[in-house]
Design a protein around this motif. Structure first.
Motif, PDB file in Angstrom:
ATOM      1  N   LEU A  41      20.805 -46.465  42.192  1.00  0.00           N
ATOM      2  CA  LEU A  41      19.433 -47.236  42.044  1.00  0.00           C
ATOM      3  C   LEU A  41      19.653 -48.329  41.328  1.00  0.00           C
ATOM      4  N   VAL A  42      19.006 -49.279  41.941  1.00  0.00           N
ATOM      5  CA  VAL A  42      18.972 -50.824  41.264  1.00  0.00           C
ATOM      6  C   VAL A  42      17.512 -50.956  41.451  1.00  0.00           C
ATOM      7  N   ARG A  43      17.055 -51.887  40.508  1.00  0.00           N
ATOM      8  CA  ARG A  43      15.753 -52.583  40.275  1.00  0.00           C
ATOM      9  C   ARG A  43      15.599 -53.810  41.288  1.00  0.00           C
ATOM     10  N   ASP A  44      14.637 -54.099  41.859  1.00  0.00           N
ATOM     11  CA  ASP A  44      14.317 -55.397  42.647  1.00  0.00           C
ATOM     12  C   ASP A  44      13.543 -55.911  41.544  1.00  0.00           C
ATOM     13  N   HIS A  45      14.242 -57.370  41.138  1.00  0.00           N
ATOM     14  CA  HIS A  45      13.369 -58.144  40.058  1.00  0.00           C
ATOM     15  C   HIS A  45      12.058 -58.660  40.658  1.00  0.00           C
ATOM     16  N   LYS A  46      11.759 -58.865  41.913  1.00  0.00           N
ATOM     17  CA  LYS A  46      10.869 -59.561  42.473  1.00  0.00           C
ATOM     18  C   LYS A  46       9.543 -58.403  42.520  1.00  0.00           C
ATOM     19  N   THR A  47       9.823 -57.377  43.146  1.00  0.00           N
ATOM     20  CA  THR A  47       8.812 -56.346  43.116  1.00  0.00           C
ATOM     21  C   THR A  47       8.771 -55.399  42.033  1.00  0.00           C
ATOM     22  N   GLY A  48       9.706 -55.107  41.547  1.00  0.00           N
ATOM     23  CA  GLY A  48       9.675 -54.228  40.459  1.00  0.00           C
ATOM     24  C   GLY A  48       9.899 -52.401  40.777  1.00  0.00           C
ATOM     25  N   LYS A  49      10.095 -52.535  41.994  1.00  0.00           N
ATOM     26  CA  LYS A  49      10.333 -51.433  42.923  1.00  0.00           C
ATOM     27  C   LYS A  49      12.210 -51.176  42.901  1.00  0.00           C
TER      28      LYS A  49
ATOM     29  N   ALA B 128      37.504 -49.838  48.586  1.00  0.00           N
ATOM     30  CA  ALA B 128      36.404 -48.996  48.201  1.00  0.00           C
ATOM     31  C   ALA B 128      36.124 -49.025  46.526  1.00  0.00           C
ATOM     32  N   PRO B 129      34.881 -49.113  46.347  1.00  0.00           N
ATOM     33  CA  PRO B 129      34.425 -49.238  44.897  1.00  0.00           C
ATOM     34  C   PRO B 129      34.918 -47.972  44.081  1.00  0.00           C
ATOM     35  N   VAL B 130      35.261 -48.161  42.911  1.00  0.00           N
ATOM     36  CA  VAL B 130      35.546 -47.084  42.094  1.00  0.00           C
ATOM     37  C   VAL B 130      34.775 -46.966  40.809  1.00  0.00           C
ATOM     38  N   SER B 131      33.605 -47.593  40.545  1.00  0.00           N
ATOM     39  CA  SER B 131      32.844 -47.673  39.587  1.00  0.00           C
ATOM     40  C   SER B 131      31.177 -47.354  39.961  1.00  0.00           C
ATOM     41  N   ASP B 132      30.293 -47.256  38.960  1.00  0.00           N
ATOM     42  CA  ASP B 132      28.872 -47.165  39.031  1.00  0.00           C
ATOM     43  C   ASP B 132      28.710 -48.707  39.570  1.00  0.00           C
ATOM     44  N   VAL B 133      27.465 -48.626  39.944  1.00  0.00           N
ATOM     45  CA  VAL B 133      26.751 -50.173  40.182  1.00  0.00           C
ATOM     46  C   VAL B 133      25.884 -50.518  39.081  1.00  0.00           C
ATOM     47  N   HIS B 134      26.214 -51.527  38.274  1.00  0.00           N
ATOM     48  CA  HIS B 134      25.370 -51.910  36.815  1.00  0.00           C
ATOM     49  C   HIS B 134      24.878 -53.302  37.451  1.00  0.00           C
ATOM     50  N   GLU B 135      23.592 -53.392  36.671  1.00  0.00           N
ATOM     51  CA  GLU B 135      22.683 -54.397  36.840  1.00  0.00           C
ATOM     52  C   GLU B 135      22.781 -55.663  35.746  1.00  0.00           C
ATOM     53  N   VAL B 136      23.170 -56.591  36.116  1.00  0.00           N
ATOM     54  CA  VAL B 136      23.109 -57.650  35.234  1.00  0.00           C
ATOM     55  C   VAL B 136      22.337 -58.911  35.360  1.00  0.00           C
ATOM     56  N   ASP B 137      22.004 -59.805  34.449  1.00  0.00           N
ATOM     57  CA  ASP B 137      21.324 -61.155  34.592  1.00  0.00           C
ATOM     58  C   ASP B 137      22.148 -62.121  34.360  1.00  0.00           C
ATOM     59  N   TYR B 138      23.098 -62.514  35.607  1.00  0.00           N
ATOM     60  CA  TYR B 138      24.050 -63.325  35.565  1.00  0.00           C
ATOM     61  C   TYR B 138      23.673 -64.782  34.742  1.00  0.00           C
ATOM     62  N   TYR B 139      22.436 -65.432  35.238  1.00  0.00           N
ATOM     63  CA  TYR B 139      21.878 -66.659  34.883  1.00  0.00           C
ATOM     64  C   TYR B 139      20.941 -66.672  33.862  1.00  0.00           C
ATOM     65  N   LYS B 140      20.606 -65.292  33.239  1.00  0.00           N
ATOM     66  CA  LYS B 140      19.741 -65.118  32.116  1.00  0.00           C
ATOM     67  C   LYS B 140      18.141 -65.878  32.494  1.00  0.00           C
ATOM     68  N   ASN B 141      17.877 -65.511  33.818  1.00  0.00           N
ATOM     69  CA  ASN B 141      16.673 -66.090  34.349  1.00  0.00           C
ATOM     70  C   ASN B 141      15.791 -64.801  34.746  1.00  0.00           C
ATOM     71  N   ARG B 142      15.957 -63.824  34.549  1.00  0.00           N
ATOM     72  CA  ARG B 142      15.357 -62.304  34.749  1.00  0.00           C
ATOM     73  C   ARG B 142      15.553 -62.209  36.198  1.00  0.00           C
ATOM     74  N   LYS B 143      16.504 -62.467  36.938  1.00  0.00           N
ATOM     75  CA  LYS B 143      16.988 -62.243  37.987  1.00  0.00           C
ATOM     76  C   LYS B 143      18.233 -61.266  38.185  1.00  0.00           C
ATOM     77  N   THR B 144      18.090 -60.315  39.000  1.00  0.00           N
ATOM     78  CA  THR B 144      19.138 -59.198  38.830  1.00  0.00           C
ATOM     79  C   THR B 144      20.243 -59.311  39.674  1.00  0.00           C
ATOM     80  N   GLN B 145      21.476 -59.113  39.515  1.00  0.00           N
ATOM     81  CA  GLN B 145      22.557 -59.017  40.261  1.00  0.00           C
ATOM     82  C   GLN B 145      23.337 -57.543  40.143  1.00  0.00           C
ATOM     83  N   TYR B 146      24.140 -57.337  40.943  1.00  0.00           N
ATOM     84  CA  TYR B 146      24.673 -56.044  41.049  1.00  0.00           C
ATOM     85  C   TYR B 146      26.206 -55.863  40.803  1.00  0.00           C
TER      86      TYR B 146
END
Length: 906
Positions: free
Chosen positions: A567-575, A605-623
């Motif tokens: 589960l990851v957050r959509d920074h546009k809608t909050g959903k 194939a991925p071997v980790s969980d999916v982490h949420e980060v803000d790469y540009y520090k502008n409140r937009k989320t990447q995975y």
């Protein structure tokens, strides 16, 4: 398709024209009581007759307040009908406001006559006229409503004058006449002539004794009375279905002679109640049920996803069998039935008269469950099921071992074909259900042993039809006693019964699947009383139907799911959105409604969980996540960020750890390589300066964990031997645990909140609770015996201020409070498959989620034990929980094969 549309429009035009004529005549009417001549003008041979009371009021009731009708208006032919009626109704109102009041006392009759050829039926319309009305009044009213061009011509038929009218939307002229103050009309002119001749004969159709008995039962404070002539079903209803279903329609011919039903239309229901009258011979199947209606219990055994069923109830099966043989003799098929029984005895040594029939109970049920394409279940209720089963066992063998996975219930296979059809004759014709099992008081047969396994599983979980909330509400309108009961979940079997229609009708219905699925269910019952059968038909319209299948929605991938959903957050809608990967190394993003927004291919194939980060520090989320050789960073649109993917210095041996020590978005990506070195990258993928590349003594197989105690950071590293080392932010060693201590692979590290024995706690490979001090010293205490593969969690499950110690091992869960007192112990029916999860329940309650068994059944626990749930949730991956819509509802996401399931937790 054109023929169907034309048929409906012309049929509607017949009704409408009749209503028009009737409404116009009511304007001239002198009110007084009269006796109708309509039934005296009915030529023999009609398949259905509808006597509609107060037609204008009934029409307004259906179209004005009915949600059911509003939904049906989406079907083109029905919409055309609605437009025609509205146009005519407007014409009435514009001419005289008193007409609506005057028409409230009228009745019309509409008879359907089966015909040869492609047409389904011809329609005959009848209406009793007042003494003051004559032909000129009708002609005048038609001119006012349809125009002068509507009166086409007139022709003589003996002493009678037939008028032909052009009705908008009809392909042929409408013929009508008035005879003895009776209006007679049809698009088939010869039918009008036959009705006039029938009226001249003086012999009323209702002189038929069986019809008279049915007519005598009709209700008066209803919307309509409907009469069904069973002997003509195959002639006209048979044209609506394909050849596979014709035998079923033909069987309805022999069910009864006449049925009268009183129609009551409600906003979301259609009720039909009346009586069925079989003939005086043994030619109708209902004559075999001259017994008290029975209360049946099949609902307590059949699974929740039962789509269709027919149940027969017997007060005395022996008496039924005697009457049934007379019925078979009447239709010339008794000899075949007797030959089967003789064959059973001579060839297989099975005597049904002695070894089966004496133990027969009061129910025989045929039911389709789940996938409607598989063979049906056949439930045989038994007074002494073990004795009956003992005799069948003598001519049976166990099912193949790989298919016989029913626990305490042994699935067997009858060693000779046609067993059920031989026992019960034509009512089970074609059912090759050789596998069987005993459950409660039922011998249950199926052509598929896997279906019996599933049945037993749903029974144990109490996921039966009797517990299904939609069926519970539906059955409130159905009597709990009957001799014959038919049920169809229309919504969940739409594809099947639409597939039974002829090609033309199938095309029309297929285009209207969504509308049809708003009709929840149909129930039909026949119950014996005083020589006839009370008949109840109930149709439920329910656009707000809640699927019993626990999934709120499903999404299908191109290949089976790999790993677990994230589960990851959509920074546009909050959903929340869902990220999953499949076995073809494709990454998917699915939104909160179950729509796949994008998919991108990966190299590995991925071997980790999916982490949420803000790469540009502008409140937009990447995975962020990693594979063995690469670190990936993907944005909300499915594009790679910056220079990602970034190749690792050494192949990763675990999923990367993401640390944001001071919550300043100065991320650190820590991952161990195959060279046993621990690497530390910044968010740009560059090695962090000043980091001491810790060299482990063995392969690091667990993701490093970061904990803070006393304002000190601890990065806890566990190698494949279970040896533990703690590092600081620079990668320097803070402590190494004693070599004799080996952490359990399925245990995390936790900050100790229970006592002062150590700053961290976890468990060792022996299942002991281990307290680790700031210097790395370890002190253990035992809570019981656990295997090295046990899971351990340190969470507050009981709702009190302190955390509990939770151990899950094999198929058992044990929970202890801070004083080591057991507070919960529970055994699963199968081994736990994946790591348990802490679940946020409704209203903030903490729950424990566990997946057990090959079916991947999900169990939710609070401090008192497993929660009862109205939803059956399962899958073959770990699950995640969260509020997709960012509201008070908690969703559980799990996968099975290539499908994603979204369940709403209770």
């Amino acid at each position: 398709m054109k023929r169907i549309r034309t048929y409906i429009i012309t049929g509607a035009a017949v009704i409408l024209s009749g209503v028009l004529v009737l409404e116009g005549i009511r304007y001239y009417r002198h009110f007084k009581e009269r006796t109708s001549l309509a039934t005296e003008a009915l030529p023999p041979g009609f398949g259905m007759l509808a006597e509609i009371h107060q037609p204008s009021a009934v029409w307004q009731k259906i179209t004005g307040r009915s949600d059911l009708w509003k939904s049906l208006r989406g079907i083109p032919p029905v919409n055309r009908l609605d437009e025609l009626v509205c146009a005519m109704d407007s014409a009435f109102i514009s001419q005289n406001g008193r007409i609506r009041e005057l028409v409230s006392e009228g009745e019309i009759w509409l008879a359907f006559y089966p015909v040869e050829g492609s047409r389904i039926a011809d329609l005959l319309f009848l209406a009793q006229l007042p003494q003051s009305a004559d032909v000129s009044h009708i002609e005048g009213f038609i001119r006012k409503t349809l125009g002068d061009q509507s009166i086409v011509l007139q022709k003589k038929q003996g002493r009678d004058l037939i008028h032909l009218v052009n009705i908008p939307g009809a392909d042929t002229l409408f013929s009508w006449m008035v005879k003895n103050h009776l209006f007679i009309g049809s698009f088939k002119s010869t039918l009008v002539v036959k009705a006039a001749s029938q009226l001249d004969s003086g012999k009323a159709f209702d002189d038929d004794p069986a019809f008279s008995r049915a007519e005598a039962t009709k209700g008066h404070n209803v919307d309509a009375n409907i009469y069904l002539n069973h002997g003509s079903f195959d002639l006209w209803m048979g044209k609506l279905v394909d050849q596979r279903v014709r035998p079923v329609i033909a069987a309805l011919d022999r069910l009864s002679r006449w049925t009268e039903l009183d129609l009551i239309v409600k906003n979301d229901e259609i009720l039909l109640n009346g009586y069925s009258v079989p003939d005086d011979t043994a030619g109708n199947l209902l004559n075999c049920f001259h017994q008290e209606p029975q209360a049946m219990e099949f609902q307590t055994v059949l699974p929740y996803n039962t789509g269709m069923l027919i149940a027969f109830g017997f007060e005395d099966f022996g008496q039924f069998l005697d009457d049934y043989r007379i019925y078979l003799q009447r239709h010339g098929i008794l000899a075949g039935f007797n030959e089967d029984l003789t064959s059973f005895q001579n060839e297989y040594g099975y005597d049904a008269e002695r070894q089966f029939y004496p133990f027969m109970g009061n129910e025989l049920v045929l039911a389709y469950t789940g996938d409607q394409t598989i063979a049906p279940l056949v439930l045989v209720h038994s007074k002494e099921p073990l004795k009956a089963a003992g005799y069948i066992e003598q001519v049976s063998s166990p099912a193949e071992s790989e298919l016989n996975d029913a626990g305490d219930f042994m699935i067997r296979k009858v060693d000779f074909p046609g067993f059920l059809e031989g026992l019960f004759g034509p009512i089970l014709s074609g059912f090759n259900s050789d596998y069987w099992v005993v459950l409660k008081n039922y011998l249950i047969f199926s052509g598929d042993p896997a279906q019996l396994n599933e049945l037993i599983g749903t029974f144990y979980l109490q996921k039966t039809l009797s517990e299904e909330f939609n069926y519970q509400a539906f059955s409130d309108n159905i009597s709990d006693r009957s001799n014959i009961y038919l049920y169809c979940n229309i919504r969940n079997t739409t594809d099947q019964w639409v597939g039974w229609m002829n090609e033309e009708l199938k095309r029309l219905l297929t285009s209207q699947t969504e509308t049809l699925r708003k009709f929840e269910g149909l129930g039909i019952q026949f119950s014996y009383t005083h020589g006839i059968f009370y008949t109840n038909m109930y149709l439920k319209y329910n656009p707000a139907y809640q699927e019993t299948h626990p999934s709120e929605w499903t999404a299908d991938l191109d290949a089976p799911v790999l790993g677990k959903p994230h589960l990851v957050r959509d920074h546009k809608t909050g959903k929340l959105k869902i990220i999953v990967f499949d076995e073809m190394n494709t990454m998917y993003l699915i939104d909160h409604t179950g729509q796949i927004k994008w998919k991108i291919p990966l190299m590995e194939a991925p071997v980790s969980d999916v982490h949420e980060v803000d790469y540009y520090k502008n409140r937009k989320t990447q995975y962020l996540f990693n594979t063995t050789k690469y670190i990936y960073l993907v944005d909300l649109n499915g594009s790679f960020v910056a220079d990602y993917p970034i190749q690792l210095k050494s192949p990763a041996t675990h999923g990367l750890a993401l640390f944001d020590y001071d919550r300043t978005k100065e991320y650190r990506l820590v991952v161990a390589g195959a060279d046993n070195k621990l690497y530390n990258y910044d968010i740009a993928g560059e090695p962090v300066s000043g980091w001491e590349k810790f060299q482990a003594n063995g392969i690091v197989t667990e993701t490093p964990e970061h904990l803070v105690s006393g304002q000190k950071d601890f990065i806890l590293i566990t190698d494949h031997n279970g040896h533990v080392t703690a590092l600081n932010r620079r990668g320097e060693v803070r402590f190494r645990c004693d070599e004799n201590f080996r952490k359990a692979a399925n245990s995390r590290f936790y900050i100790n909140k229970t006592n002062s024995k150590g700053i961290f706690l976890t468990t060792d490979v022996n299942g002991n609770l281990a307290y680790i001090s700031e210097s790395g010293n370890v002190e253990t205490t035992a809570f019981g015996e656990f295997s090295p593969g046990h899971w351990f969690l340190y969470e507050d499950l009981g709702g009190d201020p302190s955390n509990d110690f939770i151990f899950i091992d094999a198929d058992r869960i044990r929970v202890f409070d801070r004083m080591k007192k057991p507070v919960l112990e529970w055994q699963f029916p199968a081994t736990v498959r994946f790591a348990p999860s802490i679940v946020e329940g409704q209203k903030g309650h903490t729950l424990l989620g566990v997946i057990a068994g090959e079916s991947g059944r999900v169990y939710l626990f609070d401090g008192s034990g497993p929660l009862p749930s109205s939803r059956l949730m399962d899958g073959d991956t770990p699950f995640v929980t969260g509020s997709l819509n960012n509201d008070d509802q908690i969703n559980l996401i799990i996968c099975s094969g290539s499908r994603i399931y979204n369940y709403l937790t209770d």
